[in-house]
Enzyme design. Structure first.
Site, PDB file in Angstrom:
ATOM      1  N   CYS A   1      40.407  53.375  49.614  1.00 45.38           N
ATOM      2  CA  CYS A   1      41.643  52.683  50.009  1.00 45.38           C
ATOM      3  C   CYS A   1      42.808  53.058  49.091  1.00 45.38           C
ATOM      4  O   CYS A   1      43.264  54.188  49.133  1.00 45.38           O
ATOM      5  CB  CYS A   1      41.414  51.178  50.079  1.00 45.38           C
ATOM      6  SG  CYS A   1      42.636  50.307  51.090  1.00 45.38           S
TER       7      CYS A   1
ATOM      8  N   HIS B   1      36.880  51.003  54.095  1.00 43.25           N
ATOM      9  CA  HIS B   1      36.042  50.300  53.130  1.00 43.25           C
ATOM     10  C   HIS B   1      34.567  50.465  53.478  1.00 43.25           C
ATOM     11  O   HIS B   1      34.057  49.758  54.354  1.00 43.25           O
ATOM     12  CB  HIS B   1      36.398  48.807  53.109  1.00 43.25           C
ATOM     13  CG  HIS B   1      37.656  48.508  52.385  1.00 43.25           C
ATOM     14  ND1 HIS B   1      37.680  48.021  51.092  1.00 43.25           N
ATOM     15  CD2 HIS B   1      38.946  48.631  52.755  1.00 43.25           C
ATOM     16  CE1 HIS B   1      38.937  47.848  50.703  1.00 43.25           C
ATOM     17  NE2 HIS B   1      39.719  48.225  51.703  1.00 43.25           N
TER      18      HIS B   1
ATOM     19  N   GLU C   1      32.071  49.467  51.896  1.00 50.56           N
ATOM     20  CA  GLU C   1      31.319  48.254  51.535  1.00 50.56           C
ATOM     21  C   GLU C   1      31.507  47.131  52.547  1.00 50.56           C
ATOM     22  O   GLU C   1      30.820  46.111  52.498  1.00 50.56           O
ATOM     23  CB  GLU C   1      31.744  47.767  50.149  1.00 50.56           C
ATOM     24  CG  GLU C   1      32.981  46.885  50.109  1.00 50.56           C
ATOM     25  CD  GLU C   1      34.285  47.602  50.405  1.00 50.56           C
ATOM     26  OE1 GLU C   1      35.303  46.912  50.609  1.00 50.56           O
ATOM     27  OE2 GLU C   1      34.301  48.847  50.447  1.00 50.56           O
TER      28      GLU C   1
END
Length: 356
Positions: A250, A334, A336
């Site tokens: 990001c 992202h 995660e």
């Protein structure tokens, strides 16, 4: 009590005040179906009021341990319908959670109309308020607020001192993670893969990081405009020159691009949600990803030895790049998630393989 969401173009949306207060911020919308607690506590939302497109919010309450940081970071929270009686087995109720955090919140807002306004005209400065001052007066005050362009917000969300996390199971590698507003699930994902992680404040000199003899460095997510972070970009450039493996996520992805000589630009209304389609340019595989950013890297600005590795299928923006002959890889999305799909979770293991 009646509350209002006021946009800089003069639009006024009225609803019911859930939590009293007034905050100026950029107004964005998030398309995630679930995960409101993770959204509220994502440091990348510093300086932003969030409108949820999912109409029913609060259904499953809040859970201890679901937070992505130590506090709520959104400046305000706007929903269509707030569900006070939760159906899940949560530890608490969302209204009380927001009240304890002191975050102004509104329900009963015509979120579809508000989001259409933002999609048509772009993210805007706005005000969430429970005050009774005249609309016209508040619109003028909104227009005097700073825009997100040029705002360096990393220093407001980073950790104050380094700290270390132990791996789960056998230690495979030792990594440094620059905390530009890192989400906890990034750290969890790394330690689950067997990484010992040293988390560093955002302005840690590259020399101090490299002196730790780490096997790789992760540049985390974070809020605001990347271009004003000149000192941090300089440190990233030193990390690049050291040839230590680098993984940007990001904001970290944008900082890597800038350090390599690229440029960034402000998206019309950003990518905020868990349903962004990303295509791998080498394999053609499409992943559904979680995203939260208002700026993007211009693909045509990257040097010749960098290759765009993935694009967003909605608007064609750069979602990943890698450097030829150097251990550098970064993603705009992202991996995660939290909240969101786990299509890209494999990237953490792949980075550890490079570092090991």
């Amino acid at each position: 009590m009646t509350g209002r969401l006021i946009l800089e173009d003069g639009s006024v949306f009225r609803g019911e005040t859930l939590v009293e207060g007034s905050r100026f911020a950029e107004v964005v919308f998030n398309t995630s179906m679930t995960g409101y607690q993770e959204i509220l506590t994502d440091p990348s939302y510093r300086g932003q009021i969030v409108i949820m497109t999912q109409p029913h919010i609060g259904n499953y309450g809040t859970y201890d341990g679901a937070e992505e940081s130590h506090r709520v970071w959104v400046e305000g929270f706007v929903v269509r319908e707030f569900t006070a009686r939760r159906s899940g087995l949560g530890d608490g109720e969302l209204g009380a959670y927001l009240s304890t955090a002191g975050v102004p919140a509104l329900a009963g807002i015509d979120t579809r109309a508000a989001v259409r306004r933002l999609r048509d005209h772009g993210a805007m400065r706005g005000l969430i308020t429970s005050c009774d001052r005249p609309d016209a007066e508040l619109v003028e005050e909104v227009r005097r607020q700073p825009t997100m362009e040029g705002r360096a917000l990393v220093d407001e969300v980073t950790c104050e001192a380094p700290y270390e996390l132990e791996p789960e199971g056998e230690e495979k590698v030792r990594l440094a993670v620059y905390d530009f507003g890192v989400k906890r699930n990034i750290l969890r994902s790394l330690v689950r893969q067997g990484a010992r992680v040293v988390v560093l404040p955002a302005r840690t000199p590259a020399g101090e990081c490299l002196a730790l003899k780490v096997d790789g460095v992760v540049l985390s997510n974070g809020p605001g405009d990347p271009e004003p972070l000149h000192e941090i970009i300089g440190e990233v450039r030193e990390l690049i020159d050291s040839r230590v493996p680098l993984f940007g996520i990001c904001l970290g992805h944008q900082l890597l691009g800038l350090a390599l000589g690229g440029r960034t630009f402000k998206l019309k209304f950003g990518h905020h949600g868990g349903n962004q389609p990303v295509r791998d340019e080498e394999t053609g595989e499409v992943s559904i990803t979680s995203q939260n950013h208002g700026f993007a890297l211009a693909g045509d600005s990257l040097p010749d030895d960098c290759q765009v590795a993935a694009i967003n299928l909605n608007d064609g923006t750069v979602e990943a790049f890698k450097a030829t002959g150097r251990p550098i890889f970064s993603v705009q999305y992202h991996p995660e998630a939290a909240p969101g799909p786990h299509d890209a979770a494999r990237l953490f293991g792949e980075f550890l393989d490079v570092c090991g």
